[in-house]
Design an enzyme around this catalytic site. Sequence first.
Site, PDB file in Angstrom:
ATOM      1  N   GLU A   1      32.823 -19.089  52.570  1.00  0.00           N
ATOM      2  CA  GLU A   1      33.312 -19.694  53.813  1.00  0.00           C
ATOM      3  C   GLU A   1      33.371 -18.694  54.955  1.00  0.00           C
ATOM      4  O   GLU A   1      33.534 -19.087  56.096  1.00  0.00           O
ATOM      5  CB  GLU A   1      34.666 -20.360  53.588  1.00  0.00           C
TER       6      GLU A   1
ATOM      7  N   LYS B   1      35.281 -28.328  55.189  1.00  0.00           N
ATOM      8  CA  LYS B   1      35.803 -27.441  56.218  1.00  0.00           C
ATOM      9  C   LYS B   1      35.269 -27.762  57.603  1.00  0.00           C
ATOM     10  O   LYS B   1      34.104 -28.054  57.790  1.00  0.00           O
ATOM     11  CB  LYS B   1      35.454 -25.995  55.880  1.00  0.00           C
TER      12      LYS B   1
ATOM     13  N   HIS C   1      40.460 -30.238  39.514  1.00  0.00           N
ATOM     14  CA  HIS C   1      41.008 -30.927  40.680  1.00  0.00           C
ATOM     15  C   HIS C   1      41.437 -32.341  40.350  1.00  0.00           C
ATOM     16  O   HIS C   1      42.036 -33.023  41.164  1.00  0.00           O
ATOM     17  CB  HIS C   1      39.981 -30.920  41.819  1.00  0.00           C
TER      18      HIS C   1
END
Length: 743
Positions: free
Chosen positions: A591, A110, A680
């Site tokens: 986050e 991020k 993933h």
Amino acid sequence: MTITTGTLGYPRIGQKREVKKALEGFWAGKLEADALIHTIESVETANWQRQLEAGIDRIAVGDMTFYDHVLDWCVRLGLIPNRFQSLTGLKQYFAMGRGVDGIPALEMTKWFDTNYHYLVPEISSDCQPQANFDDFLAKVRRSQLILGKRSNPVILSPVTLLELSRKEGSLQENLEKLLPLYGDLLTQLKEYGIEEVQFHEPILVTKETSELKEAILTTYHELANIGLPINLVTYFEDLGANYSWVINLPVQAISLDFTRGNNLDLLKIGGFPEDKRLGVGIIDARNVWKIRPQSVISTLHQIQEITTNISIQPSASLQFVPLDAQKEVNLAEPLRNVLSFAQQKLREVKMLSEADNQSFYDEIDAQWQIFKEFSPYSENVAHKLTNLKTNDFDRTLSYLERLEKQLPLPMLPTTTIGSFPQTSEVRQLRVKYKRGELTQQQYEDAIDHHIAECIKLQEDIGLDVLVHGEFERTDMVEYFGQQLSGFAFTEHGWVQSYGSRYVRPPIIFGDIARPEPMTIREFEVAQSLTTKPVKGMLTGPVTILNWSFPRTDISRQDQAFQIALALREEVADLEKAGAKVIQVDEPAFREGLPLKQERWSNYLAWAVDAFRLSTAIANPATQIHTHMCYSEFGDIIKDIERLDADVISIENSRSNNRTLEEVTEAGYAHQIGNGVYDIHSPVVPSTEQMAQQLQEGISNLPLKQIWVNPDCGLKTRRWEEVIPALKNMVEATKLIREKTESL
Ligand code: GLN
Ligand code: ZN
């Protein structure tokens, strides 16, 4: 002195999502490279033109990218890890961004506290940076034809780039390799007739170390020798203790964010040098609302008492907001008129710089007035919020007391995180229903059919706690937002998450309430088909808030509590419907942490409380789960504990048990869902692999504390991957159970 204007970057997607479509076409082999380049350049040109038409004086150039701007600078500086060296051009570029057979991509993470993800540069000690600025210089040339003197190139500073990278060697060492390249670039730009460049240096708001100070001093003193004026740009927070020395750097201008943090106080206390321009980032580039004239005027006046040499700017690149609010014709006018996306923000920037802007302010005030009447206000919610009592946040019994009352399960219970594959058939169903091609009955029957198959499959595989599969949900936040009052959804409000992936965050525009149950029907259908426990499945208050655009007239805490109160009703209803296990997902919990550590405790206090408010109503016999699919828990483990969930499922496969170890070391006493299957990746993990990881993981923790599950929902995977992987997971669990029972 006149006030000038500037921008720091613009949305990259294009009016009709051209860039996204072109990229995906190119990757699918349906579009030639030339066509891709053409599309991206036309969108870039159109962006410049819009900013020019809006009358912006210094227009950001060079922020446009094929994938990610950090990746662009890696490539320009020749920071190419060895594994990509055999590739060239766009092949190499996209391999670094997305991986290519056998060569994993750079890691993605991020961008500060935004929902944008950049690629993490990898710099090894033998890396010999080598500049190739051709693409950048060509962009600048093209921009000059359109923008002339207004072209204001955006450069990612070497210090921020290095600080964000995974590097060998010290900051200073690496900086010495890069600085000459940056020097060459500035020399070139100066020859082109560029009058000033922006150096983006957001790292300055995150730390205050002497190492960073030294690197910044080196950089700007050395680059000052070139003689091309620099605007040092920071955003997302205030400069903190860095303020006092940053303002004396040899640069032409310093840009600060006045929408977050305390830069205004720093300015008042520390003053501002007369020989520099102050970039006033006063238009919020991270939220979708028009300015509130009164508060903006007041801030601006306070700034002008300190310095009058200012430029009005968005607080950061406008890439964090969608393009044009006026395109949202399906939103009610009172709401649409107080929304400000990139296009509207340009006008705000310009108007704030004008001397005669009273009528503009009056217009906005009138729009806010109309909105006030329109926005849902709930007396009931307000009443509940002001009358919250401490025990609304507490479950009636302690964890250990609850444990005895909760459902009996085998050792190492197995479960999944909630969603099962979202096939095109499932997505089609929702689309058809939305278009009115299916009646509600037909739609629900079809969903129930998927639920039934999913339950049967989980029973066959032998999982212990089942889920209904989330086939009715497009997105874990959207699904709840659409059923709660106070949320609005855009049609074109795309914001880049990474590469070609864009999301449309919901907009919170009023008090949040739950008119009707949201998940009970699907839960009941699923539970009626099996004697095994089915988990009720909700998205948590903090995640719903963090993945939406919040309103600005009340605090984020209040909004989280409003959502929590709505979820609390849902938890109670799930219980009434017979749920013995309820999971409240909080993947966005971490986050939301503020950039500055000194502000963490405040966030964590209310975020944890919001979760507790949504779940504490559960009977002691109801097992509350939460799910967080990332690996950095060490620094917030005490707060995770305070959530008081009975079970938390975590990512643990990619970190090789490291996450589990961290949690154990911190003395976490509740149960942990050990994410042993990395969802993933399309790879199906073998029984042996998972058994080994389980075996190693459990050696540190009492067995009765451990669950076995994938590390996140399965919705992006295919059935062909999911079925064997889950079978292997259950098989691995059985192996360990047998082994430990025979001990
Ligand atoms: N329950 C959600 C799912 O399984 C959780 C998703 C997430 O953590 N991002 O899809
Ligand atoms: Zn997850």
